[in-house]
Design a protein around this motif. Sequence first.
Motif, PDB file in Angstrom:
ATOM      1  N   THR A 198      -2.167  12.123  12.713  1.00 44.86           N
ATOM      2  CA  THR A 198      -1.198  11.024  12.677  1.00 44.86           C
ATOM      3  C   THR A 198      -1.634   9.960  11.677  1.00 44.86           C
ATOM      4  O   THR A 198      -0.818   9.434  10.904  1.00 44.86           O
ATOM      5  N   GLU A 199      -2.923   9.652  11.660  1.00 49.29           N
ATOM      6  CA  GLU A 199      -3.439   8.663  10.702  1.00 49.29           C
ATOM      7  C   GLU A 199      -3.240   9.144   9.270  1.00 49.29           C
ATOM      8  O   GLU A 199      -2.880   8.360   8.386  1.00 49.29           O
ATOM      9  N   LYS A 200      -3.448  10.436   9.043  1.00 51.52           N
ATOM     10  CA  LYS A 200      -3.233  10.987   7.703  1.00 51.52           C
ATOM     11  C   LYS A 200      -1.762  10.903   7.307  1.00 51.52           C
ATOM     12  O   LYS A 200      -1.429  10.626   6.154  1.00 51.52           O
ATOM     13  N   ARG A 201      -0.853  11.121   8.286  1.00 48.22           N
ATOM     14  CA  ARG A 201       0.587  11.021   7.994  1.00 48.22           C
ATOM     15  C   ARG A 201       0.955   9.587   7.629  1.00 48.22           C
ATOM     16  O   ARG A 201       1.790   9.354   6.749  1.00 48.22           O
ATOM     17  N   VAL A 202       0.334   8.619   8.294  1.00 52.73           N
ATOM     18  CA  VAL A 202       0.588   7.209   7.980  1.00 52.73           C
ATOM     19  C   VAL A 202       0.121   6.909   6.557  1.00 52.73           C
ATOM     20  O   VAL A 202       0.834   6.268   5.776  1.00 52.73           O
ATOM     21  N   VAL A 203      -1.074   7.386   6.205  1.00 51.90           N
ATOM     22  CA  VAL A 203      -1.604   7.162   4.857  1.00 51.90           C
ATOM     23  C   VAL A 203      -0.683   7.771   3.812  1.00 51.90           C
ATOM     24  O   VAL A 203      -0.359   7.144   2.790  1.00 51.90           O
ATOM     25  N   MET A 204      -0.230   9.003   4.050  1.00 50.95           N
ATOM     26  CA  MET A 204       0.645   9.682   3.095  1.00 50.95           C
ATOM     27  C   MET A 204       1.990   8.976   2.978  1.00 50.95           C
ATOM     28  O   MET A 204       2.571   8.888   1.891  1.00 50.95           O
ATOM     29  N   ALA A 205       2.490   8.460   4.094  1.00 51.13           N
ATOM     30  CA  ALA A 205       3.762   7.737   4.060  1.00 51.13           C
ATOM     31  C   ALA A 205       3.632   6.466   3.218  1.00 51.13           C
ATOM     32  O   ALA A 205       4.495   6.165   2.383  1.00 51.13           O
ATOM     33  N   LEU A 206       2.547   5.723   3.418  1.00 44.40           N
ATOM     34  CA  LEU A 206       2.324   4.519   2.619  1.00 44.40           C
ATOM     35  C   LEU A 206       2.181   4.872   1.144  1.00 44.40           C
ATOM     36  O   LEU A 206       2.698   4.168   0.269  1.00 44.40           O
ATOM     37  N   HIS A 207       1.469   5.976   0.870  1.00 37.33           N
ATOM     38  CA  HIS A 207       1.264   6.398  -0.517  1.00 37.33           C
ATOM     39  C   HIS A 207       2.582   6.758  -1.193  1.00 37.33           C
ATOM     40  O   HIS A 207       2.757   6.539  -2.400  1.00 37.33           O
ATOM     41  N   SER A 208       3.532   7.300  -0.414  1.00 38.01           N
ATOM     42  CA  SER A 208       4.823   7.706  -0.979  1.00 38.01           C
ATOM     43  C   SER A 208       5.807   6.552  -1.099  1.00 38.01           C
ATOM     44  O   SER A 208       6.930   6.737  -1.576  1.00 38.01           O
TER      45      SER A 208
END
Length: 286
Positions: free
Chosen positions: A219-229
């Motif tokens: 979930t934390e990785k998904r948050v990071v990827m969402a912010l990056h996108s």
Amino acid sequence: MSDTEKKIADMQGQYLLAVSQGQRLTDAEWRNCRVVLTTERIALIGDSKRQIALDDIDRIADRFDVNQQSVGVSEYLAFHVGEDVVLVSTSDHDVFQTDFYRASLDSAVILAQHPALKGGVVQDTAWTKGRLEVTDEALRLALADGQAVDIERTDIGDLTVEEKQVSGEERTVIQVEHSEGDISVETHLAGEEFHATVLRTMLEDSAEQNQADLDLSSTEKRVVMALHSGVSPFDIPNFVGIDVEKTEAIFDRLVELGVISVVRERTEVALTTKGRRVAGDRMGEQ
């Protein structure tokens, strides 16, 4: 010691000759010594004296376990010098390691392309000369075009190494990802063989340590990827499918890990007794 040679460190330690003239020494033992590091050499002073000229070092590694003696020491540096490999362990490994990087790289002139990428976009940036400085926290570059670039060692992300043509010569190019403000950039570095060897080791150590420090959940990785996108922090709960409280907790953890930084904090407020009186007075005037 020459007039230009400067002492960087002087501490107690030990060394082990793991390979001599290409022959692995499985019966090698640690020898206590005084470790003197200068801008030109490492001197290992004990019952006898052994010296390693810095620019003779072909490769640096953090392990070369030739036997149980070497396995039994938790931290050391392995210096590959021609057909020899010398392991050096000191009373303060982290200090010695940084001092070695300083001795090898401080004031060295290299070629730099900065930024080579900015926000993932390739930049039309020319190679320019730069002078290096190593601190506990960063690799600093003073570029000939006037730029001052700090590559924070705790901020290094991806690192790749390629052989490329730079200024008409085939060189080792180190491509290091880091941050500039809140923007991801990539800086390319190339230099003489010894400087490139030490730079690569230092930056790879930092990148590996940073990776090891990040044990993120899916979930934390998904948050990071969402912010990056480009997803707004306020839209993360709906985008990722988690509630606001969970999102705030993840943000707090990512801030602690240095993965994200706080740009602006929202302030939650409530009226005091004085505030309610002001509001009541204003309503009475209407």
